[in-house]
Design an enzyme around this catalytic site. Sequence first.
Site, PDB file in Angstrom:
ATOM      1  N   GLY A  13       0.833  -1.215   0.000  1.00  0.00           N
ATOM      2  CA  GLY A  13       0.000   0.000   0.000  1.00  0.00           C
ATOM      3  C   GLY A  13       0.860   1.254   0.000  1.00  0.00           C
ATOM      4  N   HIS A  14       1.840   1.275   0.893  1.00  0.00           N
ATOM      5  CA  HIS A  14       2.756   2.430   0.938  1.00  0.00           C
ATOM      6  C   HIS A  14       3.501   2.584  -0.394  1.00  0.00           C
ATOM      7  CE1 HIS A  14       2.872   1.300   5.411  1.00  0.00           C
ATOM      8  NE2 HIS A  14       2.366   2.514   5.408  1.00  0.00           N
TER       9      HIS A  14
HETATM   10  P1  AMP Z   1       0.765   4.616   7.934  1.00  0.00           P
HETATM   11  O1  AMP Z   1       2.187   4.199   7.751  1.00  0.00           O
HETATM   12  O2  AMP Z   1      -0.140   3.529   8.363  1.00  0.00           O
HETATM   13  O3  AMP Z   1       0.637   5.887   8.735  1.00  0.00           O
HETATM   14  O4  AMP Z   1       0.254   5.007   6.485  1.00  0.00           O
HETATM   15  C1  AMP Z   1       0.958   5.916   5.680  1.00  0.00           C
HETATM   16  C2  AMP Z   1       0.141   6.241   4.461  1.00  0.00           C
HETATM   17  O5  AMP Z   1      -0.117   5.039   3.747  1.00  0.00           O
HETATM   18  C3  AMP Z   1      -1.223   6.848   4.792  1.00  0.00           C
HETATM   19  O6  AMP Z   1      -1.533   7.838   3.816  1.00  0.00           O
HETATM   20  C4  AMP Z   1      -2.145   5.671   4.682  1.00  0.00           C
HETATM   21  O7  AMP Z   1      -3.476   6.024   4.365  1.00  0.00           O
HETATM   22  C5  AMP Z   1      -1.501   4.922   3.533  1.00  0.00           C
HETATM   23  N1  AMP Z   1      -1.908   3.510   3.538  1.00  0.00           N
HETATM   24  C6  AMP Z   1      -1.744   2.613   4.546  1.00  0.00           C
HETATM   25  N2  AMP Z   1      -2.276   1.428   4.198  1.00  0.00           N
HETATM   26  C7  AMP Z   1      -2.792   1.583   2.947  1.00  0.00           C
HETATM   27  C8  AMP Z   1      -3.477   0.732   2.047  1.00  0.00           C
HETATM   28  N3  AMP Z   1      -3.770  -0.527   2.347  1.00  0.00           N
HETATM   29  N4  AMP Z   1      -3.860   1.239   0.855  1.00  0.00           N
HETATM   30  C9  AMP Z   1      -3.602   2.524   0.534  1.00  0.00           C
HETATM   31  N5  AMP Z   1      -2.947   3.378   1.337  1.00  0.00           N
HETATM   32  C10 AMP Z   1      -2.547   2.919   2.527  1.00  0.00           C
END
Ligand code: AMP
Length: 263
Positions: A13-14
């Site tokens: 995702g990232h």
């Molecule tokens: P985090 O590391 O969880 O703070 O996420 C960092 C970024 O990645 C944020 O903009 C999240 O919304 C995005 N993100 C995390 N998981 C996903 C996913 N499965 N699909 C799309 N974006 C994601």
Amino acid sequence: MGLVPTMGALHEGHLALVREARRHADFVMCSIFVNPTQFGPNEDFARYPRDLEGDVAKLDGASVVFAPDVAAMYPPGDETRVRVGALAEHLCGPHRPGHFEGVATVVTKLFAIAGPCTAVFGKKDYQQLAILRRIALDLFLAVRVVGYPIVREADGLAMSSRNAYLKPDERQRALSLSRGLSAAARAFAAGERKAGVLRALALAEVEPAASSIDYVTVAHADALTPFEGDADVGARAVLAIACRIGTTRLIDNVVLGEDGPIG
Ligand code: AMP
């Protein structure tokens, strides 16, 4: 300049956000920072997965990594916080007091460090995205905020760094979130518009599987205000879930009228 703020423990995702940022910018900065101010006292700040070396390897030279320590982002004397308004009043807001203020503050700092840029955020954190769009507008920041669709595992589970906490049986139960959202999305596609009915379809999947539920809510897609009872949700609405599977808090959502059923 492209900017992709993350807390690390990077997954596909990232990496999709980084690729999206590359479409908008020649130079992409991916920040990796587990931000203490967005965690509550009983949340998982201390045990949040951290793997800077592995993350840098996954990024594969596609971007510059900015991985400050806490003292760099919050130096001695730091006391300014970005307070969020009504967008933080529903969904995760009441369940995670101070969370969105912490997010708003750290991301505003990252916007300032990056300078004029296109910043890409996942729709997985739908409320966060709405709040950050608002901040860029309200504070006249030279930032274009771009939302990116939720990246899922083949079986529908939304990718998350926190999925690493799930034991094998919990990993199975976690599928109830995407199944519930999908059931509601199918009903919406077939013409169902009653908030209560759409919500009940999601709840029927999540209730038996979850250890506890923070919310299953159908809300206005932009204002994030919940639809009460059997109100007509109109042409576009967000159905969002936050619950615990075991001790792991998971979130997921679907935008009815925009996203199709999952899988
Ligand atoms: P985090 O590391 O969880 O703070 O996420 C960092 C970024 O990645 C944020 O903009 C999240 O919304 C995005 N993100 C995390 N998981 C996903 C996913 N499965 N699909 C799309 N974006 C994601």
